[in-house]
Design a protein around this motif. Structure first.
Motif, PDB file in Angstrom:
ATOM      1  N   VAL A 105      31.001  38.798  42.313  1.00 34.86           N
ATOM      2  CA  VAL A 105      30.161  37.600  42.267  1.00 34.86           C
ATOM      3  C   VAL A 105      29.757  37.243  40.836  1.00 34.86           C
ATOM      4  O   VAL A 105      29.783  36.068  40.447  1.00 34.86           O
ATOM      5  CB  VAL A 105      28.910  37.796  43.156  1.00 34.86           C
ATOM      6  CG1 VAL A 105      27.942  36.622  42.983  1.00 34.86           C
ATOM      7  CG2 VAL A 105      29.313  37.937  44.619  1.00 34.86           C
ATOM      8  N   TYR A 106      29.394  38.237  40.019  1.00 34.23           N
ATOM      9  CA  TYR A 106      28.747  37.939  38.744  1.00 34.23           C
ATOM     10  C   TYR A 106      29.640  38.137  37.518  1.00 34.23           C
ATOM     11  O   TYR A 106      29.201  37.860  36.399  1.00 34.23           O
ATOM     12  CB  TYR A 106      27.484  38.797  38.584  1.00 34.23           C
ATOM     13  CG  TYR A 106      26.379  38.362  39.514  1.00 34.23           C
ATOM     14  CD1 TYR A 106      25.601  37.248  39.229  1.00 34.23           C
ATOM     15  CD2 TYR A 106      26.133  39.064  40.692  1.00 34.23           C
ATOM     16  CE1 TYR A 106      24.596  36.844  40.082  1.00 34.23           C
ATOM     17  CE2 TYR A 106      25.121  38.675  41.563  1.00 34.23           C
ATOM     18  CZ  TYR A 106      24.362  37.557  41.243  1.00 34.23           C
ATOM     19  OH  TYR A 106      23.366  37.160  42.102  1.00 34.23           O
ATOM     20  N   PHE A 107      30.855  38.610  37.701  1.00 34.26           N
ATOM     21  CA  PHE A 107      31.744  38.787  36.563  1.00 34.26           C
ATOM     22  C   PHE A 107      32.980  37.916  36.751  1.00 34.26           C
ATOM     23  O   PHE A 107      33.463  37.746  37.870  1.00 34.26           O
ATOM     24  CB  PHE A 107      32.161  40.252  36.396  1.00 34.26           C
ATOM     25  CG  PHE A 107      31.036  41.148  35.946  1.00 34.26           C
ATOM     26  CD1 PHE A 107      30.832  41.400  34.609  1.00 34.26           C
ATOM     27  CD2 PHE A 107      30.174  41.724  36.872  1.00 34.26           C
ATOM     28  CE1 PHE A 107      29.800  42.219  34.184  1.00 34.26           C
ATOM     29  CE2 PHE A 107      29.140  42.543  36.475  1.00 34.26           C
ATOM     30  CZ  PHE A 107      28.944  42.794  35.119  1.00 34.26           C
ATOM     31  N   ARG A 108      33.485  37.392  35.662  1.00 31.65           N
ATOM     32  CA  ARG A 108      34.687  36.573  35.691  1.00 31.65           C
ATOM     33  C   ARG A 108      35.816  37.361  35.030  1.00 31.65           C
ATOM     34  O   ARG A 108      35.789  37.598  33.835  1.00 31.65           O
ATOM     35  CB  ARG A 108      34.460  35.249  34.943  1.00 31.65           C
ATOM     36  CG  ARG A 108      33.358  34.396  35.533  1.00 31.65           C
ATOM     37  CD  ARG A 108      33.725  33.878  36.920  1.00 31.65           C
ATOM     38  NE  ARG A 108      32.687  33.029  37.471  1.00 31.65           N
ATOM     39  CZ  ARG A 108      31.734  33.451  38.277  1.00 31.65           C
ATOM     40  NH1 ARG A 108      31.671  34.740  38.603  1.00 31.65           N
ATOM     41  NH2 ARG A 108      30.837  32.607  38.751  1.00 31.65           N
ATOM     42  N   PHE A 109      36.772  37.781  35.812  1.00 33.04           N
ATOM     43  CA  PHE A 109      37.906  38.531  35.278  1.00 33.04           C
ATOM     44  C   PHE A 109      39.160  38.088  36.013  1.00 33.04           C
ATOM     45  O   PHE A 109      39.088  37.511  37.106  1.00 33.04           O
ATOM     46  CB  PHE A 109      37.687  40.043  35.430  1.00 33.04           C
ATOM     47  CG  PHE A 109      37.347  40.483  36.830  1.00 33.04           C
ATOM     48  CD1 PHE A 109      38.337  40.809  37.748  1.00 33.04           C
ATOM     49  CD2 PHE A 109      36.019  40.580  37.230  1.00 33.04           C
ATOM     50  CE1 PHE A 109      38.026  41.216  39.024  1.00 33.04           C
ATOM     51  CE2 PHE A 109      35.701  40.988  38.520  1.00 33.04           C
ATOM     52  CZ  PHE A 109      36.700  41.309  39.418  1.00 33.04           C
ATOM     53  N   PRO A 110      40.328  38.323  35.452  1.00 38.29           N
ATOM     54  CA  PRO A 110      41.569  37.872  36.087  1.00 38.29           C
ATOM     55  C   PRO A 110      41.748  38.488  37.479  1.00 38.29           C
ATOM     56  O   PRO A 110      41.425  39.647  37.712  1.00 38.29           O
ATOM     57  CB  PRO A 110      42.662  38.361  35.120  1.00 38.29           C
ATOM     58  CG  PRO A 110      41.965  38.517  33.809  1.00 38.29           C
ATOM     59  CD  PRO A 110      40.558  38.917  34.121  1.00 38.29           C
ATOM     60  N   LEU A 111      42.262  37.658  38.389  1.00 39.58           N
ATOM     61  CA  LEU A 111      42.555  38.088  39.767  1.00 39.58           C
ATOM     62  C   LEU A 111      41.296  38.580  40.498  1.00 39.58           C
ATOM     63  O   LEU A 111      41.361  39.457  41.347  1.00 39.58           O
ATOM     64  CB  LEU A 111      43.625  39.186  39.778  1.00 39.58           C
ATOM     65  CG  LEU A 111      44.968  38.818  39.123  1.00 39.58           C
ATOM     66  CD1 LEU A 111      45.896  40.008  39.151  1.00 39.58           C
ATOM     67  CD2 LEU A 111      45.595  37.633  39.820  1.00 39.58           C
ATOM     68  N   ARG A 112      40.162  37.976  40.136  1.00 40.44           N
ATOM     69  CA  ARG A 112      38.903  38.387  40.764  1.00 40.44           C
ATOM     70  C   ARG A 112      38.934  38.143  42.269  1.00 40.44           C
ATOM     71  O   ARG A 112      38.623  39.039  43.060  1.00 40.44           O
ATOM     72  CB  ARG A 112      37.741  37.628  40.123  1.00 40.44           C
ATOM     73  CG  ARG A 112      36.377  37.917  40.744  1.00 40.44           C
ATOM     74  CD  ARG A 112      35.299  37.240  39.904  1.00 40.44           C
ATOM     75  NE  ARG A 112      35.482  35.791  39.877  1.00 40.44           N
ATOM     76  CZ  ARG A 112      34.868  34.948  40.722  1.00 40.44           C
ATOM     77  NH1 ARG A 112      34.041  35.413  41.647  1.00 40.44           N
ATOM     78  NH2 ARG A 112      35.081  33.646  40.631  1.00 40.44           N
ATOM     79  N   MET A 113      39.291  36.950  42.704  1.00 36.08           N
ATOM     80  CA  MET A 113      39.322  36.637  44.119  1.00 36.08           C
ATOM     81  C   MET A 113      40.457  37.362  44.835  1.00 36.08           C
ATOM     82  O   MET A 113      40.348  37.702  46.018  1.00 36.08           O
ATOM     83  CB  MET A 113      39.439  35.131  44.331  1.00 36.08           C
ATOM     84  CG  MET A 113      38.207  34.356  43.899  1.00 36.08           C
ATOM     85  SD  MET A 113      36.677  35.027  44.622  1.00 36.08           S
ATOM     86  CE  MET A 113      37.002  34.803  46.375  1.00 36.08           C
ATOM     87  N   ALA A 114      41.557  37.604  44.113  1.00 36.49           N
ATOM     88  CA  ALA A 114      42.637  38.374  44.716  1.00 36.49           C
ATOM     89  C   ALA A 114      42.160  39.786  45.042  1.00 36.49           C
ATOM     90  O   ALA A 114      42.508  40.346  46.087  1.00 36.49           O
ATOM     91  CB  ALA A 114      43.840  38.416  43.782  1.00 36.49           C
ATOM     92  N   ALA A 115      41.355  40.358  44.150  1.00 40.72           N
ATOM     93  CA  ALA A 115      40.801  41.689  44.412  1.00 40.72           C
ATOM     94  C   ALA A 115      39.876  41.660  45.622  1.00 40.72           C
ATOM     95  O   ALA A 115      39.915  42.562  46.471  1.00 40.72           O
ATOM     96  CB  ALA A 115      40.052  42.189  43.177  1.00 40.72           C
ATOM     97  N   PHE A 116      39.059  40.596  45.710  1.00 41.33           N
ATOM     98  CA  PHE A 116      38.157  40.507  46.858  1.00 41.33           C
ATOM     99  C   PHE A 116      38.931  40.373  48.163  1.00 41.33           C
ATOM    100  O   PHE A 116      38.623  41.050  49.152  1.00 41.33           O
ATOM    101  CB  PHE A 116      37.213  39.318  46.687  1.00 41.33           C
ATOM    102  CG  PHE A 116      36.434  39.011  47.931  1.00 41.33           C
ATOM    103  CD1 PHE A 116      35.391  39.835  48.326  1.00 41.33           C
ATOM    104  CD2 PHE A 116      36.757  37.914  48.721  1.00 41.33           C
ATOM    105  CE1 PHE A 116      34.674  39.564  49.485  1.00 41.33           C
ATOM    106  CE2 PHE A 116      36.045  37.644  49.878  1.00 41.33           C
ATOM    107  CZ  PHE A 116      35.003  38.468  50.263  1.00 41.33           C
ATOM    108  N   TRP A 117      39.941  39.520  48.198  1.00 38.59           N
ATOM    109  CA  TRP A 117      40.687  39.333  49.437  1.00 38.59           C
ATOM    110  C   TRP A 117      41.522  40.568  49.778  1.00 38.59           C
ATOM    111  O   TRP A 117      41.781  40.837  50.950  1.00 38.59           O
ATOM    112  CB  TRP A 117      41.568  38.093  49.333  1.00 38.59           C
ATOM    113  CG  TRP A 117      40.772  36.832  49.463  1.00 38.59           C
ATOM    114  CD1 TRP A 117      40.505  35.928  48.493  1.00 38.59           C
ATOM    115  CD2 TRP A 117      40.103  36.371  50.645  1.00 38.59           C
ATOM    116  NE1 TRP A 117      39.702  34.913  48.980  1.00 38.59           N
ATOM    117  CE2 TRP A 117      39.451  35.155  50.308  1.00 38.59           C
ATOM    118  CE3 TRP A 117      39.991  36.850  51.944  1.00 38.59           C
ATOM    119  CZ2 TRP A 117      38.696  34.435  51.216  1.00 38.59           C
ATOM    120  CZ3 TRP A 117      39.248  36.123  52.869  1.00 38.59           C
ATOM    121  CH2 TRP A 117      38.616  34.932  52.498  1.00 38.59           C
TER     122      TRP A 117
END
Length: 283
Positions: A105-117
């Motif tokens: 939620v609070y950090f912006r890093f590459p593939l952030r949403m991919a990691a969540f999904w």
């Protein structure tokens, strides 16, 4: 405006509620009563509905000596194993999930949403589906018959990560800005702001995850071979002998009663926080 209800309209819900409580509580009452009688009284199907005089001897044998057949281990050790397993799983799941949700939620890093999904997709892969590769890894690491082997494969939780993520997304951005103005770094913002706000969520999840860990059956059955490492659920199953030997039903009943106490105490002790964590609309 105060609603006026008839006597029957008030009495009927209470009758239904009491009937439901009786249906749920009667087997528990039978287990308590059965633990106070001799095994032969239970086995012949003539157990009375009132307590007997063998309670002290039965619970002493159960906790300290253990059954003479099957497990041969005191139930006190099984209770300790189950308690440690449930506590490590519950605390570990909450710690890993809240940190992973905070990062998403609070950090912006590459593939952030991919990691969540990727985390979210693991909801479709319960331990029963990945049982063989998980067992192979644990065996290769030499973690059979150990508390680490019992807990580490079950410690990740996609559900808890999703719940914490949804809660963190409702936290006002003004709190983040205020923390930055005060000079608070990411760790301090997490410790001083998010953790206190997440207290009720963590309490609700702790109750659910503690019971989840306490009731585990398949994984402890596979991962443990020594009697001194078995959990209370496995112990109850092993006490019910299917051969010609007579099952010590009074020990089984006493063990079942003892197995119910820790989850009940956890629910009662954390009832207020548990309910608040489930019903508060902003959560």
């Amino acid at each position: 405006m105060v609603e006026r209800r008839s006597l029957w309209g008030t009495l009927l819900p209470h009758l239904v509620l009491m009937a439901g409580v009786a249906v749920v509580a009667f087997p528990v009452y039978l287990a308590v009563v059965g633990s106070t009688h001799e095994s032969a009284v239970i086995a012949n199907g003539q157990m009375p509905l009132y307590p007997g005089g063998e309670a002290i001897d039965t619970y002493y044998r159960t906790l300290v000596i253990g059954p003479s057949r099957s497990t041969r281990e005191p139930v006190a050790g099984m209770l300790l194993n189950s308690f440690l397993m449930a506590m490590i799983i519950a605390v570990g799941k909450i710690a890993i999930s809240i940190l992973s949700a905070y990062a998403v939620v609070y950090f912006r890093f590459p593939l952030r949403m991919a990691a969540f999904w990727t985390i979210f997709v693991t909801l479709m892969l319960p331990v029963e589906v990945r049982i063989y590769p998980t067992y192979k890894i644990v065996a290769d690491l030499g973690l059979l018959d150990s508390m680490a082997g019992l807990t580490l494969p079950l410690i990740a939780s996609a559900t808890a990560t999703l719940l914490f993520r949804q809660f963190f997304m409702t936290v006002p951005d003004e709190l983040v800005e205020a923390s930055k103005i005060d000079g608070a770094g990411p760790f301090r913002f997490f410790k001083d702001t998010l953790l206190p706000l997440s207290r009720t969520n963590m309490a609700a999840l702790f109750v659910i995850l503690f019971i989840y860990g306490w009731n585990q059956y398949l994984w402890p059955l596979l991962i443990t071979t020594r009697d001194d490492m078995q959990t209370i659920v496995i112990g109850i199953k092993k006490m019910i002998v299917t051969s010609d030997a007579l099952t010590e039903w009074q020990i089984v009943m006493a063990t079942a009663v003892l197995a119910m106490l820790p989850p009940v105490l956890v629910v009662i002790g954390m009832q207020k926080l548990f309910v608040r964590g489930l019903v508060e609309t902003e959560k």
